[in-house]
Design an enzyme around this catalytic site. Structure first.
Site, mmCIF file in Angstrom:
data_model
loop_
_atom_site.group_PDB
_atom_site.id
_atom_site.type_symbol
_atom_site.label_atom_id
_atom_site.label_comp_id
_atom_site.label_asym_id
_atom_site.label_seq_id
_atom_site.Cartn_x
_atom_site.Cartn_y
_atom_site.Cartn_z
ATOM 1 N N GLY A 136 -29.155 20.336 2.187
ATOM 2 C CA GLY A 136 -30.443 20.726 2.622
ATOM 3 C C GLY A 136 -30.103 22.266 2.912
ATOM 4 O O GLY A 136 -29.249 22.675 3.611
ATOM 5 N N HIS A 309 6.808 -5.339 3.968
ATOM 6 C CA HIS A 309 8.037 -4.226 3.920
ATOM 7 C C HIS A 309 8.045 -3.502 2.406
ATOM 8 O O HIS A 309 7.619 -3.946 1.334
ATOM 9 C CB HIS A 309 9.308 -5.034 4.156
ATOM 10 C CG HIS A 309 9.217 -6.486 3.492
ATOM 11 N ND1 HIS A 309 8.466 -7.383 3.798
ATOM 12 C CD2 HIS A 309 10.043 -6.736 2.493
ATOM 13 C CE1 HIS A 309 8.818 -8.398 3.147
ATOM 14 N NE2 HIS A 309 9.618 -8.020 2.012
#
Length: 397
Positions: A136, A309
């Site tokens: 806006g 891992h």
């Protein structure tokens, strides 16, 4: 200043992160997103907060209760999404007489600018951006707002509406506006009437962020983690190396060989390492796990997320209880170095970021040695097979 905080939206542009969790409660530097909006309001001088909530009402109530940072809290429930003016109409019924402020609950504001906004009401928070057509846009003459135009093709200025307002008491009578073409009652229509009947000041905000899409959640964490001061309360191995603004909460564990470069927050119940590398503005939420020799860079891991891992996660957001199998690798850079794109509501949109990884909804699970392309999003509950390469987003209808 009594303040309404609008937090009833469904957050569809933030999916898949909001498929199973309300947008106002998404984590930013260890607090819900909307808590940062509320904290800025309190620091600016809010005397009372009213949260306008929707389907997420119970989660917000459970988090904030009846008082937040010494300020009383109330709630108003917008059962059906009918637009921002309707949300304010619902919330205003809980207010006392007099002027009131309205803030978007998915925006970050600096408190000093909000204090200025509160002091100069009727007022609108303004901010200058390079692409105003997505917002806006305010028409401002000599510091006075004369009109606001929603997402215009030809913007009257580069100054946008930030979703921060102070309305006079009389504005309550104008909240039952006609629906827009989208079938919603828009607050900007109310603002337009206030501009015609009052002098409305455009207050320039020093800092502001609209957190509407996943990469903006990363930006929000970069902002707020950067404000954290170093604090080590958890269990940190003597061989770990913590550099700069690192916070390790009580109940967190950092194992041997770990290197963490701040700003970073390791929350209660999180475990890191051994030999992991965490860097950039990274949030490791409660009960998260970063395993052996894992590298996490500039990312958000929400509650219960696990990265096994020998994995790499860069510039990414992992939802609650995501599990990355060992060797999962995230790409976060295009070969042509153009901004990475990401899917939002079925369309590919530029993130504006040279580096951006993946977005995973809650409960995503990857098989070992999965490769995820830059800009991929995975819907809540999605899975991959071992050695799978994912180049397209996995979404739900």
């Amino acid at each position: 200043m009594q303040t309404l905080i609008l937090a009833a939206g469904q957050g569809t542009r933030m999916r898949p992160l909001t498929e199973r969790w309300p947008k106002p409660m998404l984590p930013v530097a260890g607090r819900p997103l909307v808590a940062h909006t509320a904290a800025a309001a309190v620091q600016a001088g809010a005397s009372r907060l009213v949260f306008v909530v929707g389907y997420e009402a119970e989660a917000v109530r459970a988090r904030f209760g009846t008082e937040f940072e010494g300020v009383p809290v109330d709630y108003a429930v917008q059962d059906v999404q009918r637009g921002t003016a309707d949300a304010v109409r619902v919330g205003a019924a809980e207010l006392d007489d007099g002027p009131f402020a309205v803030l978007n609950g998915d925006n970050l504001y600096d408190p000093e600018s909000l204090a200025d906004l509160f002091d100069r009401g009727p007022s609108v928070g303004s901010y200058r951006v390079a692409n105003p057509s997505a917002y806006g846009v305010l028409d401002v003459t000599e510091g006075r707002v004369t009109d606001v135009v929603e997402k215009p093709e030809t913007p009257p200025s580069e100054v946008i509406n930030t979703g921060a307002y102070v309305f006079p008491a009389a504005a309550r009578e104008w909240l039952d506006v006609e629906s827009s073409d989208r079938g919603e009652r828009e607050l900007t229509d109310v603002l337009g009437r206030v501009c015609r009947e009052r002098t409305v000041t455009a207050v320039t905000l020093d800092r502001w962020l609209d957190v509407g899409r996943p990469w903006e959640l990363l930006a929000a964490n970069e902002w707020k983690l950067g404000e954290c001061s170093r604090r080590i309360q958890g269990e940190v191995h003597e061989d770990a190396d913590l550099r700069g603004g690192v916070v390790v909460e009580s109940g967190a564990t950092v194992d041997s060989g770990v290197v963490i470069e701040g700003p970073a927050l390791v929350q209660d119940g999180a475990t890191v390492g051994p030999n992991a590398y965490v860097r950039g503005a990274t949030l490791l939420g409660p009960e998260t796990t970063v395993g052996h020799a894992v590298e996490v860079k500039n990312s958000v891991l929400m509650r219960g997320a696990t990265v096994g891992h020998l994995s790499y996660v860069g510039d990414s957001i992992l939802g609650r209880d995501v599990n990355f199998g060992a060797g999962t690798t995230v790409a976060n850079l295009r070969h042509d170095e153009a901004p990475v794109t990401c899917e939002v509501k079925g369309e590919r949109v530029s993130t504006g970021r040279r580096k951006f990884g993946v977005v995973c909804g809650d409960d995503v699970k990857t098989g070992i040695d999965t490769s995820l392309n830059a800009g991929v999003s995975l819907a809540a509950g999605a899975t991959t097979a071992p050695n799978e390469t994912v180049v397209d987003s996995v979404t739900r209808d």
